[in-house]
Design an enzyme around this catalytic site. Structure first.
Site: not given
Ligand SMILES: [Zn+2]
Length: 326
Positions: A195, A234, A249
């Protein structure tokens, strides 16, 4: 043996032939629609930056979920907009919190609908940060305890998939341990694994969950958008810690990450087509510059082509309608 023996245009002559050889097909069965639940009753207020998406009280949430299910969309992703916030994000793990109540209502009134819950404290903290702050810095390990509490409260309410969004180190391990220790061995974790700290989330925080940051930024936990190798690290760690589905994302500017993640890990892969992506397409269509429906289907199909199995998108309902007509 090239031209004139080889003519790739032979298979593009008409839609029937193109359909036969199409490599990636969009289906509503891949979609997850994010929904925003608010306190009260009979509340259905359109979110200005996300036309066609609403703030819904639980009664209206049920109606919306039935409509979503009838379009063939299998899952919704719940975000709560609580009445009050505090430093400890206590609303995030209360058994009677807004999301926990919404999960119970959806599971009893809309059978067959998968309810995915976003596990992150940022809608519930006064600071708008994704955990507990210490000297202006998001404290990792004390925030993990909070994440475990939120996870268990969602599991107990009946969540079908828990989706941790905070990008804390060790959050997947913490959640898996917490879930397993309470007998939730079969509850899947969809990890927001890569993310990125993106300005594409602004419409979501400003108008979706009213959780704009009071100070600072999220760059100490979300990823630097310049990095790709780090995204793979990650994702690898989240898989090692027990993630069942991994997510990238945002989606559209990050399709290189999506492609690489699918190639390197062959894991079930989700993308989050975020609020800013929706707002850009919607705004351009309103200006008459782009064909909204056509661009929507193109964008979503390209996410699939890059490697996404699951697409979390505010376009889910309209896209499902269009696909049904095809
Ligand atoms: Zn958050």
């Amino acid at each position: 043996m090239g031209f004139p023996t080889q003519r790739l245009r032979r298979l593009r002559q008409n839609e029937a032939i193109r359909g036969l050889v199409r490599e990636n097909k969009l289906s509503a069965s891949s979609f997850i629609l994010p929904l925003f639940v608010v306190p009260g009753s009979a509340v259905k207020e359109e979110i200005a930056a996300l036309p066609g998406n609403y703030h819904l009280s639980i009664d209206c949430l049920i109606e919306e979920a039935v409509a979503v299910r009838d379009l063939g969309i299998p899952a919704v992703l719940l975000f709560g907009v609580p009445e009050t916030k505090d430093e400890q994000a206590s609303g995030s793990y209360s058994p009677n919190g807004i999301v926990q109540e919404a999960v119970r209502a959806l599971k009893s009134k809309v059978p067959g609908m998968l309810v995915v819950t976003d596990v992150c404290p940022c809608e519930y903290t006064t600071s708008g940060h994704c955990g507990l702050m210490r000297n202006g810095y998001l404290d990792n390990d004390s925030s993990l305890e909070l994440i475990a509490k939120i996870t268990l409260s969602h599991a107990e309410a009946g969540s079908d998939i828990v989706a941790p969004a905070a990008m804390l180190d060790g959050q997947i391990h913490t959640m898996r341990q917490a879930l397993d220790s309470r007998g939730f061995h079969n509850l899947p974790i969809m990890a927001y694994a890569a993310k990125f700290a993106s300005k594409l989330y602004d419409p979501f925080f400003k108008e979706g969950t009213h959780s704009t940051l009071k100070f600072g930024n999220k760059q100490t936990h979300q990823m630097d958008f310049s990095n790709s190798n780090e995204a793979m690290r990650e994702i690898a760690l989240d898989i090692e810690e027990g993630a069942d589905i991994v997510m990238v994302k945002p989606a559209l500017f990050y399709l290189d990450i999506v492609y690489r993640a699918k190639q390197e890990f062959q894991m079930p892969l989700a993308v989050y087509d975020v609020s800013g992506e929706y707002a850009m397409i919607d705004a351009a269509a309103r200006l008459g510059r782009l064909d909204r429906d056509a661009i929507m289907l193109e964008a979503l199909t390209c996410m699939k082509r890059a490697g996404a199995d699951i697409i979390i998108t505010y376009f889910a309902k309209r896209a499902a309608e269009l696909l049904r007509g095809k």
